[in-house]
Design an enzyme around this catalytic site. Structure first.
Site, short mmCIF file in Angstrom:
data_model
loop_
_atom_site.label_atom_id
_atom_site.label_comp_id
_atom_site.label_asym_id
_atom_site.label_seq_id
_atom_site.Cartn_x
_atom_site.Cartn_y
_atom_site.Cartn_z
CB VAL A 490 10.07 68.04 31.18
CG1 VAL A 490 8.75 68.38 31.87
CG2 VAL A 490 10.47 69.14 30.21
CE LYS A 669 7.49 46.19 26.44
NZ LYS A 669 8.53 45.39 27.12
#
Length: 803
Positions: A490, A669
């Site tokens: 996708v 992060k």
């Protein structure tokens, strides 16, 4: 905005003793809102004791008296244990008066009187729970369902909605923003007599009251967490099903599975409310949601069984039009809600065999006799039933084979497949059912599993993972004893799909011509309708906020998720914990080790330290392989913008390098890692130094690349100052012991641990209770499509151990 009303139903096992009542009260404190409705069954075995009392009245007065005394003591102890002062005295006075009234009843007992007696159990439960909640400062009232539920006595009494609706509306209007504790199991007829609603009548009354009150959810709390793939008492490996289609639930209920009853589901079918099944003993142990949407139908989901099945045999004369009579007979029984569990039609013998539970058999016989069916009718005892239930089971060749294989040595009377294709049902003469159920469950669900994979994102990382996956596929399947098929790839606008699986060549050669446009959601519907797969795993290697916002949808459809996408992991806490809880509650996995450190095991290490008992106090390091490479190379000999362009061409940056340069990637992060370390941190609380000016942030990618020389002046000045001090520039992430967090450029000594890295390396320094004086350091490649693809593959391998 008014909070939608919900209804909570508690069964007798959830109210078995004082501890249970306190547990239920806590559940209602935690999970209910003012104006919610609460329906209760009789506590523990109260109804059974009342039945014993009624039966003994005509046989042994002494037994009847002793049963009533025992019941009075049980109910009295509940009151005195749970309530204080005048409230306890008031309830005890009411109880003693009612017990005295019951003690004066003599045989014979009419059906109306029997219903009146049995209704006391629910009255006592509702009255006591309302008092307990009031004692906890929750505004509530007790309500006798006979005040508004109207029904006439019968084999399966049906609530008269037209008569009941206005009565309930009036009561609800009189009690706004007040929890109502309502008796289950009973209604009232036109003459004012108590009408009992039959087997699982409290569950039925809960959903019918929910429908009449227009609640948005009914939660049935019992001693089990929901529907399992088999009775966990018979099959230790049985797993909780987080989602069950409404038609599957109806079929399971039709087959008399104890956790559901078909009449319970009727109001759900005819309304828009959701139905959830949860465990009152362990509220967070997961649940089963009955979903209205007809989702995937991949085969059997549940193995169910019944003891004590009876057969009604109808033998018609040879001159009859057998098929027509068969059809008319079955239709008549269905109209009377007396549909058989299974049936066998033998036209050559003029024989129709109908399987029923003992409870329903008398009603079915009465119906057949009233219809004057021209047949010899025989009733035979001594049978059992075992069935595989699930949408698509009749079309699943593997499940059909396994079911028949396990039955070939059994005393089978007949096997039938429902017209809906929702079940395979075998009627047997008496055999040892537990090992048979276990063997069928093992054959169907623990043979080689088929796992469907969906790749979201076909850019640098996606392409690298595809190559790695196909290189490792055979070995992974051999090692895990499973079959893994990539069924869909996708991107943001189109998707390529093949239920049988896509090859690497398919993706490379067919995507351009054969991929189908999607609206962002249609691909999910297509994938969710997959047949013949046991689990679906979505791999999100995009940086897309849109895909990250679909994570709750993935969980609701019972899919597993592996992410390299950092958006959800670094989202505001409300969404992050919502996603975590959504996957955890349904027993599905969300792995995101690739979001930080690429292939380095940093998330895993931090999680393992916490779960082992350590307390992490601080984190720091170089978290971006891209920025690590850029600042390792940046010594002033080449303009910084040229290095950015080179890194982008080599695939070391995000598709848009500004997502690296503006510090957002490092910030995400740090949020993810801090949360793994146990810190409650919001993205906006982190101080972020961006290398991208406001003017560059607003332009297109092409324009940014053309104008990137703007980066040079500021950084050249910072570099010159650092070099004069004998230092180097690095882009550092820090979470301090005081909870302050920042990401930005720092000038470090050349000997500093964070300064001495190979290009693209990440380094993570973990300070904790165990690593107080000498931080735990993890370093290695932290950027590049190959190492990130490797991290995705590592998560897939880890997930395979849990499937």
């Amino acid at each position: 905005m008014t909070t939608p009303r919900q209804l909570h139903k508690f069964g007798g096992s959830s109210l078995a003793d004082a501890d249970c009542y306190q547990r239920v009260a806590q559940i209602l404190c935690d999970y209910s809102q003012p104006s919610d409705l609460i329906v209760v069954s009789a506590a523990g075995k109260t109804t059974n004791r009342l039945i014993t009392f009624i039966d003994a009245l005509s046989k042994d007065g002494r037994v009847a008296h002793e049963t009533l005394l025992s019941l009075r003591q049980y109910q009295s102890e509940l009151i005195t244990t749970l309530l204080d002062g005048e409230t306890a005295d008031h309830l005890l006075t009411q109880l003693m008066a009612e017990m005295s009234e019951l003690g004066e009843i003599t045989a014979p007992i009419t059906s109306d009187k029997r219903a009146y007696i049995l209704g006391h159990g629910e009255m006592w439960s509702a009255r006591l729970l309302a008092a307990v909640l009031t004692q906890l400062q929750l505004d509530c009232a007790m309500l006798d369902a006979r005040a508004f539920l109207r029904a006439e006595a019968g084999i399966q009494p049906e609530i008269d909605r037209a008569a009941s609706q206005p009565l309930l509306d009036n009561i609800l209007a009189q009690h706004p923003n007040k929890r109502l504790v309502i008796t289950g199991f009973m209604a009232q007829d036109k003459a004012g007599n108590t009408v009992l609603l039959g087997r699982n009548g409290s569950d039925y009354s809960a959903t019918i009251i929910g429908a009449l009150a227009h609640v948005n959810r009914v939660t049935i709390w019992s001693d089990v967490a929901g529907v399992f793939s088999a009775d966990p008492r018979l099959v230790g490996e049985a797993c909780l099903l987080p989602l069950l289609r409404l038609d599957e639930a109806n079929e399971l209920a039709r087959l008399a599975a104890p956790v559901l009853h078909s009449r319970t589901l009727q109001p759900v079918t005819q309304s828009t409310m959701d139905l959830h099944l949860r465990c009152s003993y362990q509220p967070e142990a997961g649940s089963t949601r009955i979903e209205r949407v007809l989702a995937s139908g991949r085969g059997a989901k549940i193995i169910t069984s019944l003891d004590d099945v009876l057969l009604i045999e109808l033998t018609f004369g040879r001159h009859h039009a057998f098929k027509q009579i068969q059809r008319e007979t079955l239709q008549r029984l269905k109209r009377m809600q007396l549909e058989p569990l299974a049936y066998e039609a033998l036209e050559d013998q003029g024989l129709l065999r109908l399987a029923y539970t003992e409870e329903i058999t008398s009603g079915a016989l009465e119906c057949l006799q009233d219809a004057a069916v021209e047949a010899e009718i025989k009733l035979k005892e001594g049978f059992q039933l075992v069935a595989a239930v699930g949408a698509g089971v009749s079309n699943n060749a593997n499940h059909n084979f396994g079911f028949y294989q396990q039955l070939k040595a059994q005393p089978v009377e007949f096997i039938s497949t429902t017209e809906s294709g929702l079940s395979l049902v075998a009627v047997l003469r008496h055999t040892d059912l537990p090992p048979l159920v276990h063997n069928i469950h093992t054959q169907l669900f623990q043979a080689q599993k088929r796992i469907a994979l969906v790749l979201c994102g076909k850019g640098n990382i996606g392409s690298s993972w595809l190559r790695l996956f196909y290189q490792q596929k055979a070995e992974l399947e051999k090692r895990r004893g499973m079959n893994f098929e990539l069924v869909a790839v996708v991107d943001s606008q189109r998707y390529l799909f093949n239920e049988a699986g896509l090859s690497e060549q398919d993706v490379v050669e067919r995507y351009k011509d054969d991929a189908i446009s999607h609206d962002g959601h249609s691909w999910l519907t297509t994938v969710n309708d997959l047949q013949h797969y046991d689990d679906i795993v979505v791999l999100d290697v995009t940086a897309s906020s849109f895909v990250a916002n679909q994570y709750l949808d993935f969980a609701q459809h019972g899919m597993h998720l592996i992410s390299a996408n950092k958006v959800a992991g670094s989202a505001p806490s409300e969404y992050y914990y919502q996603v975590k809880e959504a996957f955890a509650k349904i027993g599905r996995q969300w792995f995101y080790n690739a979001t930080v450190g690429a292939g380095l095991p940093i998330n895993h290490t931090v999680r393992d330290l916490r779960e082992s008992g350590d307390d992490i106090t601080a984190l720091s390091g170089i978290f971006s392989g891209t920025l690590s490479w850029l600042f390792q190379q940046y010594d002033g000999s080449v303009p910084f913008s040229h290095l950015v362009d080179l890194a982008w061409q080599q695939g070391l940056t995000e598709p848009d390098p500004r997502h690296d340069l503006d510090g957002s990637d490092v910030m995400r992060k740090l949020v993810i890692l801090a949360r793994e370390a146990g810190f409650h941190i919001e993205p906006e609380s982190i101080k972020v130094e961006s290398l991208v000016s406001d003017s560059l942030a607003e332009v297109s990618l092409d324009a940014f690349l053309d104008q990137s020389d703007e980066l040079n002046a500021l950084l050249a000045e910072r570099l010159e100052k650092a070099q004069l001090e004998g230092k180097v520039l690095r882009y550092v992430a820090r979470l301090e012991k005081n909870g302050q967090a920042s990401v930005g450029i720092e000038a470090l000594d050349k000997e500093h641990a964070l300064a001495n890295l190979l290009p693209c390396d990440n380094i993570f320094a973990i300070e904790s209770r165990w690593y107080k004086d000498n931080p735990l350091v993890i370093r290695g490649p932290g950027a590049g499509r190959e190492v990130t693809a490797g991290a995705i593959q590592s998560d897939l391998n880890l997930l395979s151990h849990l499937l």
